[in-house]
Design a protein around this motif. Structure first.
Motif, mmCIF file in Angstrom:
data_model
loop_
_atom_site.group_PDB
_atom_site.id
_atom_site.type_symbol
_atom_site.label_atom_id
_atom_site.label_comp_id
_atom_site.label_asym_id
_atom_site.label_seq_id
_atom_site.Cartn_x
_atom_site.Cartn_y
_atom_site.Cartn_z
ATOM 1 N N MET A 27 0.910 -1.057 0.074
ATOM 2 C CA MET A 27 -0.027 -0.028 0.091
ATOM 3 C C MET A 27 0.903 1.288 -0.072
ATOM 4 S SD MET A 27 -3.021 -0.052 2.762
ATOM 5 C CE MET A 27 -4.604 0.085 2.100
ATOM 6 N N SER A 28 0.452 2.035 -0.652
ATOM 7 C CA SER A 28 1.209 3.612 -0.920
ATOM 8 C C SER A 28 0.818 4.399 0.162
ATOM 9 C CB SER A 28 1.281 3.876 -2.224
ATOM 10 O OG SER A 28 -0.224 4.603 -2.530
ATOM 11 N N SER A 29 1.530 5.608 0.513
ATOM 12 C CA SER A 29 1.038 6.450 1.530
ATOM 13 C C SER A 29 0.221 7.612 0.908
ATOM 14 C CB SER A 29 2.022 7.032 2.414
ATOM 15 O OG SER A 29 3.066 7.461 1.548
ATOM 16 N N CYS A 30 -0.546 8.278 1.671
ATOM 17 C CA CYS A 30 -1.303 9.362 0.769
ATOM 18 C C CYS A 30 -0.136 10.433 0.612
ATOM 19 C CB CYS A 30 -2.252 9.766 1.895
ATOM 20 S SG CYS A 30 -3.403 11.249 1.174
ATOM 21 N N ASP A 31 -0.191 11.132 -0.549
ATOM 22 C CA ASP A 31 0.554 12.176 -0.821
ATOM 23 C C ASP A 31 0.199 13.571 -0.361
ATOM 24 O OD1 ASP A 31 2.590 13.384 -2.372
ATOM 25 O OD2 ASP A 31 1.224 13.656 -4.164
ATOM 26 N N ALA A 32 1.103 14.084 0.286
ATOM 27 C CA ALA A 32 0.968 15.360 1.220
ATOM 28 C C ALA A 32 1.866 16.556 0.697
ATOM 29 C CB ALA A 32 1.016 15.220 2.514
ATOM 30 N N ARG A 33 1.413 17.728 0.610
ATOM 31 C CA ARG A 33 2.324 18.767 -0.149
ATOM 32 C C ARG A 33 1.695 19.945 0.661
ATOM 33 N NH1 ARG A 33 4.696 17.168 -5.389
ATOM 34 N NH2 ARG A 33 3.825 14.989 -5.365
ATOM 35 N N LYS A 34 2.498 20.991 0.527
ATOM 36 C CA LYS A 34 2.080 22.285 1.014
ATOM 37 C C LYS A 34 1.902 23.173 -0.118
ATOM 38 C CE LYS A 34 3.077 25.720 4.499
ATOM 39 N NZ LYS A 34 3.869 26.228 5.349
ATOM 40 N N ALA A 35 0.517 23.696 -0.217
ATOM 41 C CA ALA A 35 -0.012 24.661 -1.239
ATOM 42 C C ALA A 35 -0.746 25.744 -0.530
ATOM 43 C CB ALA A 35 -0.681 23.805 -2.286
ATOM 44 N N ALA A 36 -0.429 26.995 -0.994
ATOM 45 C CA ALA A 36 -1.121 28.238 -0.767
ATOM 46 C C ALA A 36 -1.232 28.364 0.808
ATOM 47 C CB ALA A 36 -2.518 28.185 -1.217
ATOM 48 N N GLY A 37 0.187 27.804 1.434
ATOM 49 C CA GLY A 37 0.332 28.043 2.964
ATOM 50 C C GLY A 37 -0.632 26.893 3.826
ATOM 51 N N ARG A 38 -0.935 26.127 3.278
ATOM 52 C CA ARG A 38 -1.741 24.930 3.891
ATOM 53 C C ARG A 38 -1.309 23.618 3.219
ATOM 54 N NH1 ARG A 38 -8.204 25.241 3.917
ATOM 55 N NH2 ARG A 38 -7.426 23.376 4.714
ATOM 56 N N TRP A 39 -1.133 22.604 4.229
ATOM 57 C CA TRP A 39 -1.037 21.214 3.915
ATOM 58 C C TRP A 39 -2.140 20.744 3.290
ATOM 59 C CZ3 TRP A 39 3.678 19.169 3.724
ATOM 60 C CH2 TRP A 39 4.770 20.081 4.514
ATOM 61 N N ARG A 40 -1.832 20.027 2.185
ATOM 62 C CA ARG A 40 -2.956 19.355 1.503
ATOM 63 C C ARG A 40 -2.736 17.948 1.108
ATOM 64 N NH1 ARG A 40 -6.780 23.039 0.237
ATOM 65 N NH2 ARG A 40 -6.047 25.100 0.043
ATOM 66 N N SER A 41 -3.613 16.912 1.396
ATOM 67 C CA SER A 41 -3.435 15.781 0.791
ATOM 68 C C SER A 41 -4.094 15.316 -0.281
ATOM 69 C CB SER A 41 -3.886 14.734 2.134
ATOM 70 O OG SER A 41 -5.286 14.874 2.096
ATOM 71 N N ASN A 42 -3.674 14.112 -0.947
ATOM 72 C CA ASN A 42 -4.276 13.779 -2.239
ATOM 73 C C ASN A 42 -4.715 12.338 -2.150
ATOM 74 O OD1 ASN A 42 -5.071 13.257 -4.720
ATOM 75 N ND2 ASN A 42 -2.762 13.535 -5.622
ATOM 76 N N PRO A 43 -6.055 12.214 -1.538
ATOM 77 C CA PRO A 43 -6.448 10.778 -1.425
ATOM 78 C C PRO A 43 -6.437 10.108 -2.670
ATOM 79 C CG PRO A 43 -8.251 12.455 -0.790
ATOM 80 C CD PRO A 43 -6.826 13.223 -1.337
ATOM 81 N N ALA A 44 -6.269 10.520 -3.801
ATOM 82 C CA ALA A 44 -6.353 9.857 -5.076
ATOM 83 C C ALA A 44 -5.297 9.041 -5.206
ATOM 84 C CB ALA A 44 -6.506 10.956 -6.060
ATOM 85 N N THR A 45 -4.014 9.260 -4.628
ATOM 86 C CA THR A 45 -2.891 8.405 -4.632
ATOM 87 C C THR A 45 -3.216 7.180 -3.802
ATOM 88 O OG1 THR A 45 -1.877 9.610 -2.679
ATOM 89 C CG2 THR A 45 -1.432 10.304 -4.926
ATOM 90 N N LEU A 46 -4.153 6.953 -3.085
ATOM 91 C CA LEU A 46 -4.457 5.842 -2.205
ATOM 92 C C LEU A 46 -4.860 4.567 -3.242
ATOM 93 C CD1 LEU A 46 -5.897 7.295 0.973
ATOM 94 C CD2 LEU A 46 -3.666 6.460 0.579
ATOM 95 N N CYS A 73 -5.348 16.625 11.948
ATOM 96 C CA CYS A 73 -5.401 17.197 13.344
ATOM 97 C C CYS A 73 -3.572 17.232 13.665
ATOM 98 C CB CYS A 73 -6.323 16.455 14.293
ATOM 99 S SG CYS A 73 -7.777 16.796 14.305
ATOM 100 N N ILE A 74 -3.243 16.207 13.276
ATOM 101 C CA ILE A 74 -1.873 16.044 13.625
ATOM 102 C C ILE A 74 -1.289 16.950 12.937
ATOM 103 C CG2 ILE A 74 0.458 14.619 13.379
ATOM 104 C CD1 ILE A 74 -1.479 11.993 13.960
ATOM 105 N N VAL A 75 -1.167 17.402 11.565
ATOM 106 C CA VAL A 75 -0.595 18.126 10.644
ATOM 107 C C VAL A 75 -0.724 19.607 11.323
ATOM 108 C CG1 VAL A 75 -0.476 19.356 8.525
ATOM 109 C CG2 VAL A 75 -0.412 16.744 8.660
ATOM 110 N N GLN A 76 -2.167 19.791 11.567
ATOM 111 C CA GLN A 76 -2.526 21.243 12.137
ATOM 112 C C GLN A 76 -1.661 21.655 13.501
ATOM 113 O OE1 GLN A 76 -6.643 21.912 13.271
ATOM 114 N NE2 GLN A 76 -6.400 23.847 13.538
ATOM 115 N N ARG A 77 -1.756 20.368 14.387
ATOM 116 C CA ARG A 77 -0.905 20.677 15.689
ATOM 117 C C ARG A 77 0.416 20.795 15.289
ATOM 118 N NH1 ARG A 77 -0.491 21.718 20.674
ATOM 119 N NH2 ARG A 77 0.378 20.147 22.184
ATOM 120 N N GLN A 78 1.049 20.042 14.561
ATOM 121 C CA GLN A 78 2.534 19.747 14.436
ATOM 122 C C GLN A 78 3.276 20.221 12.951
ATOM 123 O OE1 GLN A 78 4.400 18.654 16.686
ATOM 124 N NE2 GLN A 78 3.142 17.513 17.984
ATOM 125 N N ALA A 79 2.468 21.613 12.759
ATOM 126 C CA ALA A 79 2.719 22.104 11.574
ATOM 127 C C ALA A 79 4.238 22.680 11.399
ATOM 128 C CB ALA A 79 2.022 23.258 11.104
#
Length: 87
Positions: free
Chosen positions: A1-20, A69-75
């Motif tokens: 299984m691959s992990s969900c792709d996460a990137r920072k865009a426009a000052g916010r962390w975003r995930s790409n669930p399409a990679t799952l 929640c983790i990303v928000q708390r641990q930015a």
């Protein structure tokens, strides 16, 4: 299984669930069972498979909420490294 792709865009962390990976029931086989009294065992297994898929969907949604929640708390940790990790 691959992990969900996460990137920072426009000052916010975003995930790409399409990679799952996607898991689904083959509709050709599901439709072939029909509604007749025959294949009752297979229909029961199909119902269990659909229940499992729904359970996996709910679990994925929960994991995504927790990750957000983790990303928000641990930015700061994600941007600056180990020294910025919050307890």
């Amino acid at each position: 299984m691959s992990s969900c792709d996460a990137r920072k865009a426009a000052g916010r962390w975003r995930s790409n669930p399409a990679t799952l990976p996607r898991i689904r029931v083959n509709q050709t086989y599901a439709n072939a069972l029909g509604r007749s009294g025959e294949h009752a065992n297979l229909r029961a297994q199909l119902q269990e498979a659909r229940w499992l898929l729904r359970s996996l969907e709910i679990r994925g949604d929960t994991l995504l909420k927790v990750a957000r929640c983790i990303v928000q708390r641990q930015a700061a940790f994600f941007e600056q490294g180990d020294e910025a990790m919050q307890p």
